[in-house]
Design a protein around this motif. Structure first.
Motif: not given
Lengths: 134, 134
Positions: A88-98, A119-123, B69-72
């Motif tokens: 799943t992490l590999a899939e996300a990375e391929q999708a452009g996730a950091a 946007d930097g939201y964490l999963w 703090g720009t994430q919401t």
């Protein structure tokens, strides 16, 4: 209050970029989305996810937004095995996730890693052998 | 990725304060919680909610936390009627929430208001007559 979250809404800098990431990259199914719509809903199992431009979300809630940035939320996707965490992490990375934290065994006996969206939201992608939330 | 969010984790300044708000104030059911535990899980319909001390969450994810703090993110609780929106906001206020936007008719034909939890996390309480996510 009934114990349920109906929708998680992420305020995003660029709706199109985030739409491509979640719909095309991660394969999440949209709900009644038409090109150019100002909001995107993903029809997930349980709680839905939506994307809304950050500025509109702030206007909508009419909140004074501090610049503190001390709040933090993570969204977890629990999967069935350590191998599935890696995939799943590999899939996300391929999708452009950091990949912000490569997967590794956790202190609580599971296995997990983290990626961040545009946007930097964490999963967190996790395998929890004790509680099945897959 | 399977279209599901397993857990939403809120990083909180004071676990005890947030526990009292969500468990005792809003009545959310905890999962296997014992006094003094370092994390709290609420077993909700669909996606679960958890509370974790902000500092621990940051250490756990090993992320460089910007001060931007720009994430919401907002969490929505959809209910069955405008009256239920009012009642839910009143319940939250009684539990100690700040009402950041009193309920009113929305531009999209619904009815909603916002409250914030002890850390300032935003909850929208909404009635949507078009899509049932109650």
């Amino acid at each position: 209050m009934k114990p349920k979250v109906s929708i998680i809404t992420l305020g995003v800098a660029d709706l199109e970029t985030s739409l491509r990431f979640y719909r095309d990259g991660l394969g999440l199914p949209t709900h009644d989305y038409e090109d150019g719509a100002s909001i995107v809903f993903f029809e997930l199992e349980g709680t839905w996810l939506s994307l809304y431009p950050l500025e509109k979300l702030r206007d909508e809630a009419e909140v004074e937004w501090s610049a503190g940035g001390t709040q933090t939320i993570t969204l977890a996707r629990n999967v069935g095995s350590p191998a599935e965490v890696d995939a799943t992490l590999a899939e996300a990375e391929q999708a452009g996730a950091a990949i912000v934290k490569p997967a590794e065994p956790t202190f609580w006996g599971g296995y997990s890693g983290y990626f961040s969206d545009p946007d930097g939201y964490l999963w967190e992608v996790a395998h929890n052998p004790f509680t099945d939330l897959t």
